[in-house]
Scaffold this motif. Structure first.
Motif, PDB file in Angstrom:
ATOM      1  N   ARG A 190     -44.703 -34.265 -26.939  1.00 22.34           N
ATOM      2  CA  ARG A 190     -43.346 -34.774 -27.079  1.00 22.34           C
ATOM      3  C   ARG A 190     -43.087 -35.212 -28.521  1.00 22.34           C
ATOM      4  O   ARG A 190     -44.001 -35.641 -29.234  1.00 22.34           O
ATOM      5  N   MET A 211     -53.504 -37.204 -13.065  1.00 25.01           N
ATOM      6  CA  MET A 211     -52.597 -38.154 -13.700  1.00 25.01           C
ATOM      7  C   MET A 211     -52.276 -39.311 -12.763  1.00 25.01           C
ATOM      8  O   MET A 211     -52.172 -40.451 -13.182  1.00 25.01           O
ATOM      9  N   TRP A 243     -52.867 -43.100 -13.476  1.00 28.12           N
ATOM     10  CA  TRP A 243     -51.748 -44.050 -13.379  1.00 28.12           C
ATOM     11  C   TRP A 243     -52.159 -45.254 -12.519  1.00 28.12           C
ATOM     12  O   TRP A 243     -51.947 -46.404 -12.894  1.00 28.12           O
ATOM     13  N   GLY A 245     -39.079 -43.455 -12.341  1.00 26.47           N
ATOM     14  CA  GLY A 245     -38.659 -42.319 -13.149  1.00 26.47           C
ATOM     15  C   GLY A 245     -37.880 -41.305 -12.346  1.00 26.47           C
ATOM     16  O   GLY A 245     -37.625 -41.485 -11.153  1.00 26.47           O
ATOM     17  N   GLU A 246     -37.518 -40.242 -13.016  1.00 31.88           N
ATOM     18  CA  GLU A 246     -36.656 -39.217 -12.428  1.00 31.88           C
ATOM     19  C   GLU A 246     -37.313 -38.612 -11.190  1.00 31.88           C
ATOM     20  O   GLU A 246     -38.332 -37.916 -11.300  1.00 31.88           O
ATOM     21  N   LEU A 290     -45.032 -36.367 -11.673  1.00 30.48           N
ATOM     22  CA  LEU A 290     -45.534 -37.277 -12.704  1.00 30.48           C
ATOM     23  C   LEU A 290     -45.853 -36.591 -14.036  1.00 30.48           C
ATOM     24  O   LEU A 290     -45.396 -37.056 -15.090  1.00 30.48           O
ATOM     25  N   ARG A 300     -42.633 -35.910 -15.830  1.00 27.33           N
ATOM     26  CA  ARG A 300     -42.012 -37.123 -16.384  1.00 27.33           C
ATOM     27  C   ARG A 300     -42.705 -37.548 -17.673  1.00 27.33           C
ATOM     28  O   ARG A 300     -42.074 -38.054 -18.594  1.00 27.33           O
ATOM     29  N   LEU A 301     -44.024 -37.344 -17.701  1.00 25.77           N
ATOM     30  CA  LEU A 301     -44.812 -37.838 -18.833  1.00 25.77           C
ATOM     31  C   LEU A 301     -44.877 -36.866 -19.997  1.00 25.77           C
ATOM     32  O   LEU A 301     -45.191 -37.273 -21.113  1.00 25.77           O
ATOM     33  N   THR A 356     -37.524 -39.406 -22.838  1.00 24.75           N
ATOM     34  CA  THR A 356     -37.381 -40.793 -22.368  1.00 24.75           C
ATOM     35  C   THR A 356     -36.644 -41.621 -23.408  1.00 24.75           C
ATOM     36  O   THR A 356     -36.530 -41.221 -24.572  1.00 24.75           O
ATOM     37  N   ARG A 416     -38.747 -40.497 -26.607  1.00 23.88           N
ATOM     38  CA  ARG A 416     -39.668 -39.359 -26.629  1.00 23.88           C
ATOM     39  C   ARG A 416     -38.842 -38.107 -26.364  1.00 23.88           C
ATOM     40  O   ARG A 416     -37.991 -38.109 -25.466  1.00 23.88           O
ATOM     41  N   GLY A 432     -47.690 -36.637 -23.491  1.00 25.49           N
ATOM     42  CA  GLY A 432     -46.492 -37.445 -23.707  1.00 25.49           C
ATOM     43  C   GLY A 432     -46.329 -37.937 -25.124  1.00 25.49           C
ATOM     44  O   GLY A 432     -45.222 -38.224 -25.570  1.00 25.49           O
ATOM     45  N   GLY A 433     -47.451 -38.030 -25.840  1.00 22.53           N
ATOM     46  CA  GLY A 433     -47.396 -38.529 -27.209  1.00 22.53           C
ATOM     47  C   GLY A 433     -47.263 -37.387 -28.199  1.00 22.53           C
ATOM     48  O   GLY A 433     -46.877 -36.274 -27.850  1.00 22.53           O
TER      49      GLY A 433
END
Lengths: 334, 334
Positions: A72, A145, A149, A160-161, A166, A169-170, A175, A205, A275-276
């Motif tokens: 992301r 995941m 989590w 989340g959506e 998951l 979303r990540l 976001t 993100r 996600g990062g």
């Protein structure tokens, strides 16, 4: 260290690489990577390559290798709300002034809908859809995941959506996150202040096709539109901005990496979207035709923290899969 | 100091008081008034009186004396929101966790309606209505308060319940104020944290007939009701609690005070309701049949601050009106 003996025998057995190899070592990643991007930018010809292989990150589990095909991006702003010219006594003036903390909260409360989607007009306009292929790939990642989590996040309930699983979303959905907020008196006990100002730090993100500047602008324009006339809003921009990355899951480099992981682990890798960000990826994409992220850490490896570690099996599997990767790439080009 | 000469001649001309006078001097008001309430509570018989006259506070303007007939009460709480077990990386986990700052803001945004009224069920149940007499009295105060608002507050626009005029919003209507908020990273630059927790400090100013504990309970129950299941909420209670005070505008003490102000200033006083509290008032109401607040400061007098001052004309008018007050009360009882 029995593994090292195995490594020695692999190296002895391996042919001379059929490809040229250029190694770039980054030694400043934990202190801000001040020089690596500029270094690559300064040497586009020396570093030109068919494939850039980056070994930053982690696989899903010791017995489940994974390849990252998306990262992301990110963009950031600070939102400042002010109303009275100075801090006031909330007894004397409360009831006649739009409290800047309250007004800031009311703005922030209008940045997501009740399902956790970002409710900023235009924010999703350019977002690359989650494809059937994404869903098929990411469903395999989901149990890992979810377990992580439960272990690391362990909030009262997942959020989340709801239409996205998951790992989507990540990794595959943008976001808007409030990273910090401050206003008024926050020490021990109470002070009946009606503060002059309050602020929040916000990052988004981003996912592929979202332009960081355009996404940021959507957020700013939305806030300006919903901000009431009883307060002032101001923005600060921190210069944090990176586009998302999407690598070709079916490209030759990724296929070679998958073959190499399967060879080393005896298990086919799954494909995930992180996600990062790994900022070096952008510079590598400028000098190499393909980029592949072959990670050998574990998420429990305390990256950047005290007692950072690498799991020994990952270390030897990493060497073995790297040798295999070079072999496969060389044969493909042979 | 010509005024002191006048004071001497008034004193020389005045009869011996027709009433007994007991003087209580408070010397700790700026350091928390630790002893005065307990002192009064310990000596109910020695301090028993028909009228307690308190000289704390300010009049509206040098040429417009005012008498305070109401004080707001107060109650306080701290609201804590938490979700993940520890701070997280917003890149890794953003999109799957209800950010505690966001959730806190969403709760705070549901504590007022779009007109600035407190949207907490039950909060207004016991609130004493603003009467036609209140409106008639407070309309006279409005221009002074508006001028002070323009000078001291000077926010982009006035805010609050539109059906109430400014002095009613500030003195006769309860409020819910966010005095402080904190969560996540609030230093320079950006940190992409998804924080484990966030909190806000909240006080309510209360008006006559509102019980502080009941009002507080309404707020707590409302927050529990609207808090989503994705987060935890916790409350801390700071022990700040005081009932509002409403004095009888038509009572003999207030009438005597009004006559005394008119005598000293040559201008009839207006009647106002103060937004803050004068805690000693409660103890005085226990030992005296009537309480009157005869203030001689100005709002520009920097109460409790550097260069605190009293306007000299108020000083001499204060002495003159106090003499007159004692006279009138004595004659009434004659």
């Amino acid at each position: 260290m029995a593994n090292l003996k195995a490594v020695e025998s692999w190296l002895a057995a391996a042919d001379k690489p059929k490809v040229n190899i250029k190694v770039v070592l980054e030694g400043e990643e934990e202190s801000g990577s001040e020089n690596i991007n500029a270094f690559i930018a300064r040497h586009p010809e020396r570093l030109a390559a068919d494939i850039a292989m980056i070994s930053d990150g982690a696989i899903l589990a010791p017995d489940q290798p994974s390849l990252t095909y998306g990262l992301r991006g990110v963009t950031a702003l600070e939102l400042h709300v002010s109303a009275p010219v100075s801090d006031l006594h909330s007894g004397h003036w409360g009831g006649s002034v739009h409290n800047p903390i309250q007004a800031l909260c009311e703005i922030i409360a209008q940045l997501h809908d009740e399902n956790g989607a970002v409710s900023v007009p235009g924010f999703y306009d350019d977002v690359a859809a989650v494809t059937a292929q994404d869903r098929a790939l990411l469903e395999k990642v989901e149990p890992f995941m979810q377990a992580e989590w439960d272990d690391v996040v362990n909030a009262p309930a997942i959020w989340g959506e709801p239409e996205y699983i998951l790992p989507e979303r990540l990794g595959a959905r943008p976001t808007l996150e409030i990273n910090g907020i401050h206003g008024g008196y926050t020490g021990d006990g109470m002070k009946t202040v009606l503060p002059a100002r309050a602020f929040a730090k916000i990052t988004c993100r981003l996912v592929p096709r979202q332009d960081p500047d355009r996404a940021l602008n959507c957020v700013v324009e939305h806030i300006k539109r919903i901000a009431p006339e009883t307060i002032n809003v101001d923005f600060q921009f921190g210069g944090m901005g990176a586009e998302a990355v999407l690598l070709d899951v079916d490209g030759p480099a990724m296929s070679a990496a998958a073959a190499a992981y399967t060879h080393a682990w005896g298990v086919e890798p799954v494909f995930e979207r992180a996600g990062g960000s790994v900022p070096i990826t952008f510079e590598c994409m400028k000098v190499a035709k393909e980029v592949v992220i072959m990670s050998y850490g574990l998420k429990s490896g305390r990256a950047h923290g005290p007692n950072e570690n690498i799991y020994l099996q990952n270390f030897s599997n990493g060497i073995q899969s790297t040798i295999k990767f070079i072999d496969v790439v060389g044969e493909n080009r042979g």
